[in-house]
Each structure stands twice: as structure tokens, then as C-alpha cells.
Design a protein around this motif. Sequence first.
Motif, PDB file in Angstrom:
ATOM      1  N   GLU A 214       5.057   6.609 -11.948  1.00 60.97           N
ATOM      2  CA  GLU A 214       5.277   5.201 -11.569  1.00 60.97           C
ATOM      3  C   GLU A 214       5.376   5.060 -10.055  1.00 60.97           C
TER       4      GLU A 214
ATOM      5  N   SER B 179       1.971   5.460  -8.473  1.00 64.06           N
ATOM      6  CA  SER B 179       1.170   4.254  -8.662  1.00 64.06           C
ATOM      7  C   SER B 179       1.616   3.157  -7.713  1.00 64.06           C
ATOM      8  N   HIS B 180       2.913   2.971  -7.604  1.00 57.47           N
ATOM      9  CA  HIS B 180       3.452   1.938  -6.709  1.00 57.47           C
ATOM     10  C   HIS B 180       3.024   2.200  -5.265  1.00 57.47           C
ATOM     11  N   THR B 181       3.078   3.460  -4.837  1.00 54.67           N
ATOM     12  CA  THR B 181       2.704   3.805  -3.468  1.00 54.67           C
ATOM     13  C   THR B 181       1.227   3.531  -3.218  1.00 54.67           C
TER      14      THR B 181
ATOM     15  N   ARG C   4      -0.763   1.416  -4.772  1.00 50.43           N
ATOM     16  CA  ARG C   4      -1.013  -0.021  -4.760  1.00 50.43           C
ATOM     17  C   ARG C   4      -0.472  -0.664  -3.497  1.00 50.43           C
ATOM     18  N   ARG C   5       0.676  -0.196  -3.019  1.00 47.61           N
ATOM     19  CA  ARG C   5       1.254  -0.737  -1.791  1.00 47.61           C
ATOM     20  C   ARG C   5       0.358  -0.431  -0.595  1.00 47.61           C
ATOM     21  N   LEU C   6      -0.108   0.807  -0.487  1.00 48.43           N
ATOM     22  CA  LEU C   6      -0.989   1.167   0.620  1.00 48.43           C
ATOM     23  C   LEU C   6      -2.299   0.386   0.566  1.00 48.43           C
TER      24      LEU C   6
ATOM     25  N   ALA D 226      -2.764  -2.589  -0.703  1.00 52.45           N
ATOM     26  CA  ALA D 226      -2.481  -3.973  -0.310  1.00 52.45           C
ATOM     27  C   ALA D 226      -2.298  -4.080   1.204  1.00 52.45           C
ATOM     28  N   GLU D 227      -1.618  -3.108   1.788  1.00 44.30           N
ATOM     29  CA  GLU D 227      -1.382  -3.144   3.233  1.00 44.30           C
ATOM     30  C   GLU D 227      -2.680  -3.037   4.019  1.00 44.30           C
ATOM     31  N   THR D 228      -3.580  -2.162   3.603  1.00 44.46           N
ATOM     32  CA  THR D 228      -4.848  -2.032   4.324  1.00 44.46           C
ATOM     33  C   THR D 228      -5.689  -3.293   4.167  1.00 44.46           C
TER      34      THR D 228
ATOM     35  N   GLN E  23      -4.571  -6.302   3.970  1.00 41.52           N
ATOM     36  CA  GLN E  23      -3.972  -7.399   4.731  1.00 41.52           C
ATOM     37  C   GLN E  23      -4.228  -7.293   6.226  1.00 41.52           C
TER      38      GLN E  23
ATOM     39  N   GLU F 135      -6.706   4.227 -11.986  1.00 40.90           N
ATOM     40  CA  GLU F 135      -6.263   3.287 -10.953  1.00 40.90           C
ATOM     41  C   GLU F 135      -7.018   3.523  -9.645  1.00 40.90           C
TER      42      GLU F 135
END
Length: 215
Positions: free
Chosen positions: A62, A65-67, A69-71, A73-75, A77, A126
Amino acid sequence: MARQLRAEQTRSTIITAAADLFDRRGYESTSLSDIVEHAQVTKGALYFHFAAKEDLAHAILELQSHTARRLAAETDQRGHTSLEALMRLTFGITRLSVEDPVLRAGLRLATGGIRPRPPLSHPFTEWLDIVTARLVGAVKESDVHPDIDIDVVAHSLVCFFVGTRVVGRSREPVARQPRRTAEMWNILIRGLVPVTRRARYLSLAARLEREIVPV
């Protein structure tokens, strides 16, 4: 509030200890008693948070996966091109893998046949989705040859990235991974990117490697 904070800290300590052991010894070779000793907690504290070793594995997947998805999203943005965003994502995961046993353990669990519980997707599924979306964008932006088979390239890129980390784990220090990621991109860029745009992305790969190599 203080009790809740202590509980969260204990849970994090247990996950980190389990991840370190899973990464170094493997899932099957690590017992709950090993994790209790490594985390320096009581068995009661461990069972308060995790009823079984499988629960720890799922928690690690988990977090992985969170990491990711976060990375991703950050790239997205930051206004990068799709190809640059993809490159930055792979280097970001590489950097965090060097520093964080949780991500290293997540990879070992994923390649060792541990299946995440629904609704969590398998990490490779993913990553394929993330890579495919950015390759589609790169084709539209003319940074990648328009006649590539996106599904094939996405699959090959994920296999390349995962395989580089898996092989490197058993053959060389983890700090070598940024160099291997740069080598991977040097090969891929020459095959995917039109000549007129190649120099930009080869330079980017070299720069991203320098930014994350420990001094």
C-alpha cells in the motif's frame, strides 16, 4: 492525541523493520519474531497493529502504491513534457528506493509472488498504467516516434526498470541504482526519441542522475 501519535509511530516502526528484513532476507525467511526483535517492540504491540505477516506485506505494498501515485501526480503538476515526467518519475522512485527500505521491500514482495488485496492493484499493473499514459502524451508531443506500439514499449520499459533493480540488488550496492537508471534511459532514448530531440533527453538523464547520486 498523544496515545494515537505513539500508536502511529509504533506502527511505522514495525513496518520499517519488517520492510528491512523482507528486503534483506526475503518474505518467507522472515518470521514475526524476527520483526519483533528488529523493531524492538513487544509481540503485543505488533499484534495490536498486524494480525499476521501477510498484513505487513499488504501495508508495505500500500505504501509503495501511494508513493508511486504521489510522485506521478507531482511530476504532472510541474508542467513537464510527458517524457520528462516519466523520466523524473523513474529517477524519483530510484532515489527513494536507495533511501527507503519500504520501497525496496515492496519490489521484492511484488517480484516474489505476494499478491496485494483488492482493491489495490498489483504494482506492475499500476506502473504499466502510469507509463502507458505518459507514452501516449509523449507521442502526441512528438518526443517519441509516432509509429511505436505503446503497449509493447510500456511493457518493455517496466520490465527494464524492474529488472535493472532486481539484478542490481543481488550484484552491487543499492547506491548504484541511479547510474543503472541513467543507463536504461540512455538506451531507451536512442530507440524512442527522434534525433532532433534526443540531445535534450540524454542531457536530462545525466542531470537527473547527478541530482540523486550520494556524494
